[in-house]
Write a protein that holds these residues in place. Structure first.
Motif, PDB file in Angstrom:
ATOM      1  N   SER A 184      95.953  90.893  51.236  1.00  0.00           N
ATOM      2  CA  SER A 184      96.467  89.709  50.224  1.00  0.00           C
ATOM      3  C   SER A 184      97.065  88.842  50.110  1.00  0.00           C
ATOM      4  O   SER A 184      96.357  88.569  51.617  1.00  0.00           O
ATOM      5  N   GLY A 185      97.651  87.458  49.239  1.00  0.00           N
ATOM      6  CA  GLY A 185      97.297  86.318  49.076  1.00  0.00           C
ATOM      7  C   GLY A 185      98.695  85.731  50.708  1.00  0.00           C
ATOM      8  O   GLY A 185      99.436  86.553  50.670  1.00  0.00           O
ATOM      9  N   LYS A 186      98.033  84.801  50.808  1.00  0.00           N
ATOM     10  CA  LYS A 186      98.751  84.049  52.279  1.00  0.00           C
ATOM     11  C   LYS A 186      99.362  83.255  51.846  1.00  0.00           C
ATOM     12  O   LYS A 186     100.034  82.244  52.883  1.00  0.00           O
ATOM     13  N   TYR A 187      99.408  82.812  50.476  1.00  0.00           N
ATOM     14  CA  TYR A 187     100.368  81.446  49.770  1.00  0.00           C
ATOM     15  C   TYR A 187     101.112  81.601  48.581  1.00  0.00           C
ATOM     16  O   TYR A 187     100.718  82.645  47.837  1.00  0.00           O
ATOM     17  N   PHE A 188     102.492  81.081  48.672  1.00  0.00           N
ATOM     18  CA  PHE A 188     103.210  82.250  47.277  1.00  0.00           C
ATOM     19  C   PHE A 188     104.503  80.543  47.055  1.00  0.00           C
ATOM     20  O   PHE A 188     105.153  79.770  47.719  1.00  0.00           O
ATOM     21  N   ARG A 189     104.539  81.229  45.735  1.00  0.00           N
ATOM     22  CA  ARG A 189     105.179  80.507  45.100  1.00  0.00           C
ATOM     23  C   ARG A 189     106.407  80.715  44.138  1.00  0.00           C
ATOM     24  O   ARG A 189     105.783  81.892  43.766  1.00  0.00           O
ATOM     25  N   TYR A 190     107.411  80.291  44.224  1.00  0.00           N
ATOM     26  CA  TYR A 190     108.687  81.445  43.921  1.00  0.00           C
ATOM     27  C   TYR A 190     109.535  80.785  42.732  1.00  0.00           C
ATOM     28  O   TYR A 190     109.822  79.469  43.025  1.00  0.00           O
ATOM     29  N   GLU A 191     109.759  81.463  42.197  1.00  0.00           N
ATOM     30  CA  GLU A 191     110.925  80.593  40.559  1.00  0.00           C
ATOM     31  C   GLU A 191     112.141  81.600  40.932  1.00  0.00           C
ATOM     32  O   GLU A 191     111.834  82.788  41.302  1.00  0.00           O
ATOM     33  N   TYR A 192     113.108  80.819  40.287  1.00  0.00           N
ATOM     34  CA  TYR A 192     114.259  82.219  39.699  1.00  0.00           C
ATOM     35  C   TYR A 192     115.366  82.194  38.892  1.00  0.00           C
ATOM     36  O   TYR A 192     115.046  80.853  38.465  1.00  0.00           O
ATOM     37  N   PRO A 243      93.839  85.711  43.030  1.00  0.00           N
ATOM     38  CA  PRO A 243      94.586  86.056  44.743  1.00  0.00           C
ATOM     39  C   PRO A 243      94.426  87.250  44.322  1.00  0.00           C
ATOM     40  O   PRO A 243      94.970  87.735  43.545  1.00  0.00           O
ATOM     41  N   LEU A 244      94.850  87.568  45.020  1.00  0.00           N
ATOM     42  CA  LEU A 244      95.154  89.846  45.099  1.00  0.00           C
ATOM     43  C   LEU A 244      96.822  89.644  45.193  1.00  0.00           C
ATOM     44  O   LEU A 244      97.309  88.413  45.312  1.00  0.00           O
ATOM     45  N   SER A 245      96.939  90.666  44.492  1.00  0.00           N
ATOM     46  CA  SER A 245      98.613  90.684  44.839  1.00  0.00           C
ATOM     47  C   SER A 245      99.692  90.786  45.876  1.00  0.00           C
ATOM     48  O   SER A 245      99.047  91.674  46.370  1.00  0.00           O
ATOM     49  N   SER A 246     100.995  90.283  45.457  1.00  0.00           N
ATOM     50  CA  SER A 246     101.496  91.223  46.226  1.00  0.00           C
ATOM     51  C   SER A 246     102.677  91.752  45.745  1.00  0.00           C
ATOM     52  O   SER A 246     102.869  90.516  45.240  1.00  0.00           O
ATOM     53  N   GLU A 247     103.958  92.132  46.540  1.00  0.00           N
ATOM     54  CA  GLU A 247     104.651  92.424  45.426  1.00  0.00           C
ATOM     55  C   GLU A 247     105.649  92.554  46.376  1.00  0.00           C
ATOM     56  O   GLU A 247     106.012  92.621  47.533  1.00  0.00           O
ATOM     57  N   ILE A 248     106.759  91.987  45.287  1.00  0.00           N
ATOM     58  CA  ILE A 248     107.991  91.546  46.353  1.00  0.00           C
ATOM     59  C   ILE A 248     109.164  93.222  46.418  1.00  0.00           C
ATOM     60  O   ILE A 248     109.005  94.017  45.686  1.00  0.00           O
ATOM     61  N   VAL A 281     101.301  87.133  39.836  1.00  0.00           N
ATOM     62  CA  VAL A 281     102.513  87.494  39.573  1.00  0.00           C
ATOM     63  C   VAL A 281     103.257  88.420  40.117  1.00  0.00           C
ATOM     64  O   VAL A 281     102.198  90.037  39.615  1.00  0.00           O
ATOM     65  N   SER A 282     104.429  89.158  40.639  1.00  0.00           N
ATOM     66  CA  SER A 282     105.574  89.457  40.727  1.00  0.00           C
ATOM     67  C   SER A 282     106.787  89.482  40.707  1.00  0.00           C
ATOM     68  O   SER A 282     107.179  88.649  40.967  1.00  0.00           O
ATOM     69  N   SER A 283     107.634  90.238  40.179  1.00  0.00           N
ATOM     70  CA  SER A 283     108.977  89.804  39.740  1.00  0.00           C
ATOM     71  C   SER A 283     110.511  91.130  39.526  1.00  0.00           C
ATOM     72  O   SER A 283     109.752  92.481  39.850  1.00  0.00           O
ATOM     73  N   LYS A 284     111.122  90.842  40.170  1.00  0.00           N
ATOM     74  CA  LYS A 284     112.332  91.592  40.697  1.00  0.00           C
ATOM     75  C   LYS A 284     113.627  91.485  40.096  1.00  0.00           C
ATOM     76  O   LYS A 284     113.944  90.004  40.493  1.00  0.00           O
ATOM     77  N   ARG A 285     114.378  92.166  39.483  1.00  0.00           N
ATOM     78  CA  ARG A 285     115.632  91.493  39.156  1.00  0.00           C
ATOM     79  C   ARG A 285     116.737  92.604  40.163  1.00  0.00           C
ATOM     80  O   ARG A 285     116.329  93.233  39.676  1.00  0.00           O
ATOM     81  N   VAL A 286     117.572  91.752  40.207  1.00  0.00           N
ATOM     82  CA  VAL A 286     118.633  92.890  41.152  1.00  0.00           C
ATOM     83  C   VAL A 286     120.418  91.860  40.727  1.00  0.00           C
ATOM     84  O   VAL A 286     120.148  91.172  40.466  1.00  0.00           O
ATOM     85  N   PHE A 287     121.216  93.311  41.321  1.00  0.00           N
ATOM     86  CA  PHE A 287     122.720  92.969  40.239  1.00  0.00           C
ATOM     87  C   PHE A 287     123.433  93.109  42.283  1.00  0.00           C
ATOM     88  O   PHE A 287     123.465  93.453  43.257  1.00  0.00           O
ATOM     89  N   PHE A 288     124.243  91.867  42.086  1.00  0.00           N
ATOM     90  CA  PHE A 288     125.697  92.263  43.042  1.00  0.00           C
ATOM     91  C   PHE A 288     126.460  91.742  42.507  1.00  0.00           C
ATOM     92  O   PHE A 288     126.794  90.734  41.756  1.00  0.00           O
ATOM     93  N   GLN A 340     107.820  86.214  42.015  1.00  0.00           N
ATOM     94  CA  GLN A 340     106.677  85.193  42.959  1.00  0.00           C
ATOM     95  C   GLN A 340     105.355  85.367  42.509  1.00  0.00           C
ATOM     96  O   GLN A 340     104.986  86.400  41.926  1.00  0.00           O
ATOM     97  N   TYR A 341     104.508  83.934  43.219  1.00  0.00           N
ATOM     98  CA  TYR A 341     103.691  83.526  42.362  1.00  0.00           C
ATOM     99  C   TYR A 341     102.532  83.539  43.693  1.00  0.00           C
ATOM    100  O   TYR A 341     102.734  83.299  44.537  1.00  0.00           O
ATOM    101  N   VAL A 342     101.053  83.947  43.556  1.00  0.00           N
ATOM    102  CA  VAL A 342     100.505  84.479  44.597  1.00  0.00           C
ATOM    103  C   VAL A 342      99.472  83.152  44.429  1.00  0.00           C
ATOM    104  O   VAL A 342      98.871  83.985  43.777  1.00  0.00           O
ATOM    105  N   MET A 343      99.295  82.664  45.302  1.00  0.00           N
ATOM    106  CA  MET A 343      98.245  81.313  45.458  1.00  0.00           C
ATOM    107  C   MET A 343      96.976  81.024  46.093  1.00  0.00           C
ATOM    108  O   MET A 343      97.464  82.077  47.058  1.00  0.00           O
TER     109      MET A 343
END
Length: 406
Positions: free
Chosen positions: A162-170, A127-132, A314-321, A259-262
């Protein structure tokens, strides 16, 4: 959102990292167990060596998983390229070369087990990509449990194609602090008579500085779709909810979201699997056949296959809080000051009248150095405190991971 997967009749050892708990049930003698193949295969647009896990289901009373060893595993694309996989661990197959899934190319997974059974997936395309775009954290009320939570949400940028179906892991990492940290520790130089101990400075590369870093990966199925929405983008999808007074978010917290675009077939697989994740349902052999998959058992059409050949971008992003970023309320630490202050400190002798060493016994049973005696004439050379109060490595590693920043 389902929190855990309970496998009540079979144990699936490698099903896509989503199985986290096992609830055993008694099998009666009339039940005949049939082992099914389990395939965990995710091909992405990341340029790397990809891995595929192949195993077999085992009865719930088995004490270990059952990897499918010595299989032949490869992926073939519609341009004629074959990507061979080598068994690097029992049941784990790694591509011999690095490669990435490409757009407009169809990929097919082929597996032949040691006993000659063949399994082939349907062709899957990327599928086409989509960025976080960003990851936010806000305090929200949980009216069901009557608590406040820190809710972490994901927004994604998309285009019309872009894709319309998404799966996430953290993958979350959190900082905790030892309540009574000391820079010195007692080492045992002799655990037999004459007993000998030495107070030394802690090595920072081993013991850190009193902070520890816990880590946990997601286990639940996190999926969403935008096809039913007016706008084709992910807005405010809740990826993680943490009680506001929890020590995970007590100081500094980091989360890596992937993020996985499926495609729709892959989404349907996870959607159906999520429905079997409820603790009231039994994930049984008969129900395995009700979960859609794209892997065909060629040798015996009656064989069940657990798993799916997924091709995703796949797209991934790390943040701090920091806690001050979203609240100024107090939190419950990993161990309470009240417990540590009320707990009786130990002043053990090096050797007692019976030739035993109370100090040795204490050090071997979860007590650590706190301070020297207030009175120099004290018969005990050290004052000890429980390890959970003086150190924090029961929560996480004492040195920061390589990605950590303050």
């Amino acid at each position: 959102m389902k929190q855990r997967i309970f496998l009540s009749f079979i144990y699936i050892s490698t099903l896509l990292t989503i199985a986290s708990c096992i609830e055993a049930v008694e099998l009666n003698n009339n039940q005949e167990f049939k082992s099914n193949i389990v395939i965990s295969a995710i091909l992405t647009d990341e340029f790397k060596k990809h891995t595929i896990q192949v195993s077999k289901t085992v009865p719930v009373n088995a004490d270990k998983p059952n990897p499918e060893k010595n299989a032949s595993v490869n992926i073939i694309d519609n341009t004629g390229t074959t990507y061979n996989f080598i068994e690097t661990e029992d049941g784990i197959y790694t591509s011999a070369t690095e490669f990435a899934a490409r757009a407009n190319v169809a990929y097919t997974l082929q597996i032949q087990t040691e006993n000659g059974k063949r399994y082939t997936s349907k062709p899957e395309t990327l599928p086409l990509s989509s960025e976080i775009e960003d990851i936010t954290i806000n305090v929200e009320n949980n009216d069901l449990d009557n608590i406040q939570e820190a809710v972490i949400r994901v927004n994604s940028t998309t285009t019309n194609d872009s894709g319309k179906y998404f799966r996430y892991e953290y993958d979350e990492t959190f900082k905790v602090q030892a309540l009574f940290w000391r820079s010195r520790t007692i080492i045992i130089k002799s655990d037999t008579r004459p007993y000998e101990f030495e107070l030394i400075n802690k090595d920072p590369s081993i013991y850190g500085d009193g902070s520890c870093y816990g880590n946990e990966k997601s286990k639940e199925i996190l999926i969403t779709e935008t096809i039913s929405l007016d706008e084709d983008r992910v807005l405010g999808y809740p990826i993680r909810k943490i009680p506001l007074d929890h020590y995970r978010i007590g100081r500094r917290y980091s989360i890596l979201v992937t993020q996985y675009v499926m495609n729709q077939n892959t989404y349907n697989f996870y959607d159906k699997l999520e429905k079997f994740s409820d603790g009231n349902n039994i994930f049984s052999e008969t129900q395995v056949g009700n979960i859609p998959n794209n892997i065909i058992p060629e040798t015996n059409p009656n064989d069940n296959v657990v798993g799916f050949f997924e091709v995703s971008s796949v797209s991934s992003k790390r943040v701090f809080f920091n806690r001050s970023d979203f609240t100024d309320t107090d939190f419950k630490d990993h161990v309470s000051f009240q417990f540590c202050n009320q707990e009786e400190l130990r002043r053990p002798l090096i050797e007692d009248a019976f030739g035993k060493s109370p100090l040795l016994s204490s050090l071997q049973n979860g007590w650590v150095y706190l301070k020297d005696p207030d009175n120099p004439s004290d018969t005990s050379p050290y004052i000890l405190i429980r390890k959970v109060c003086g150190e924090c490595d029961h929560v996480g590693q004492p040195t920061p991971p390589s990605f950590w920043t303050e």
